[in-house]
Design an enzyme around this catalytic site. Structure first.
Site, PDB file in Angstrom:
ATOM      1  CB  SER A 105       8.510  53.146 -39.187  1.00 33.44           C
ATOM      2  OG  SER A 105       7.776  53.508 -38.070  1.00 33.44           O
ATOM      3  CG  ASP A 155       9.235  61.089 -37.108  1.00 32.33           C
ATOM      4  OD1 ASP A 155       8.158  60.854 -36.534  1.00 32.33           O
ATOM      5  OD2 ASP A 155       9.914  60.205 -37.666  1.00 32.33           O
ATOM      6  CG  HIS A 186       7.081  58.307 -38.844  1.00 28.85           C
ATOM      7  ND1 HIS A 186       8.164  58.203 -38.011  1.00 28.85           N
ATOM      8  CD2 HIS A 186       6.631  57.042 -39.024  1.00 28.85           C
ATOM      9  CE1 HIS A 186       8.359  56.932 -37.691  1.00 28.85           C
ATOM     10  NE2 HIS A 186       7.436  56.202 -38.306  1.00 28.85           N
TER      11      HIS A 186
HETATM   12  C1  MLT Z   1       7.861  51.429 -33.316  1.00 31.09           C
HETATM   13  O1  MLT Z   1       6.907  51.024 -32.680  1.00 31.09           O
HETATM   14  O2  MLT Z   1       8.757  50.712 -33.736  1.00 31.09           O
HETATM   15  C2  MLT Z   1       7.880  52.896 -33.565  1.00 31.09           C
HETATM   16  O3  MLT Z   1       7.002  53.531 -32.700  1.00 31.09           O
HETATM   17  C3  MLT Z   1       7.578  53.223 -34.961  1.00 31.09           C
HETATM   18  C4  MLT Z   1       6.274  52.655 -35.401  1.00 31.09           C
HETATM   19  O4  MLT Z   1       6.244  51.532 -35.848  1.00 31.09           O
HETATM   20  O5  MLT Z   1       5.246  53.353 -35.323  1.00 31.09           O
END
Ligand code: MLT
Length: 202
Positions: A105, A155, A186
């Site tokens: 992520s 996701d 996700h």
């Molecule tokens: C981010 O902010 O890098 C993406 O939205 C993924 C997350 O961390 O939720």
């Protein structure tokens, strides 16, 4: 064993000389979060796991965002360089080969930014639920650096078009990209671990 360096981090030495894994957590994680994943992927490799320096309502991240999926690109650039500098610093301190990033992520997104901005910093990357970190990155030369991208078909944070655009950006920079979309969201699944292990041992 863990030394005092520019990022709070955990270092776990390995028993093999294979490239160490650089573990990059998601929003709200820390340096301990992905150690079990790293051990599951490669029990013999050294693990280097920094904590993101940005806090969002108390949750560590690797760069600032303006909203979910909307990034502060100036901060992405600054933080990607800062983390690439840490990789070099830790490499000297612990006598490590260039690592393979394993990011989830937000951690996958900073790893993607490092690939595009500091292509020499990593020897490969496993990007779990990654998206495009910079709308118009400079032209990078990734010289066949291997990259595995694992997306989730449902996701809610990352549209397929965005993950596909990241694949195109990395291929245009001549990375050796494998992209797999799993029937999931996700959150990480056992399938991610299986795929990533196979890719590491390919
Ligand atoms: C981010 O902010 O890098 C993406 O939205 C993924 C997350 O961390 O939720």
């Amino acid at each position: 064993m863990t030394q005092d360096l520019s990022f709070i981090h955990r270092f776990e030495p390995g028993t093999s000389t294979a490239a160490p894994l650089l573990l990059l957590h998601g929003t709200g994680g820390d340096e301990t979060d992905l150690l079990p994943l790293g051990k599951a992927l490669a029990p013999d490799r050294a693990l280097l796991s920094p904590r993101g320096k940005v806090l969002e309502n108390g949750m560590p991240r690797f760069f600032r965002r303006l909203a979910e999926g909307v990034f502060d690109e100036q901060d992405v650039i600054k933080r990607a360089h800062e983390l690439a500098d840490f990789i070099a610093e830790a490499g000297k301190a612990y006598k490590l080969a260039k690592p393979i990033a394993v990011g989830f992520s937000n951690g996958a997104n900073i790893a993607a930014a490092i690939l595009l901005l500091r292509p020499e910093a990593l020897s490969g990357a496993i990007l779990l639920r990654a998206m495009v970190p910079l709308a118009k990155p400079p032209q990078a030369e990734l010289a066949q650096t291997p990259v595995l991208i694992v997306s989730g078909a449902s996701d809610p944070i990352i549209p397929a078009s965005n993950a596909n655009l990241l694949v195109t950006m990395l291929k245009n920079a001549h990375a050796d990209v494998q992209h797999v979309t799993l029937p999931t969201g996700h959150t990480l699944t056992q399938n991610d671990v299986t795929l990533a292990t196979k890719w590491l041992n390919r």
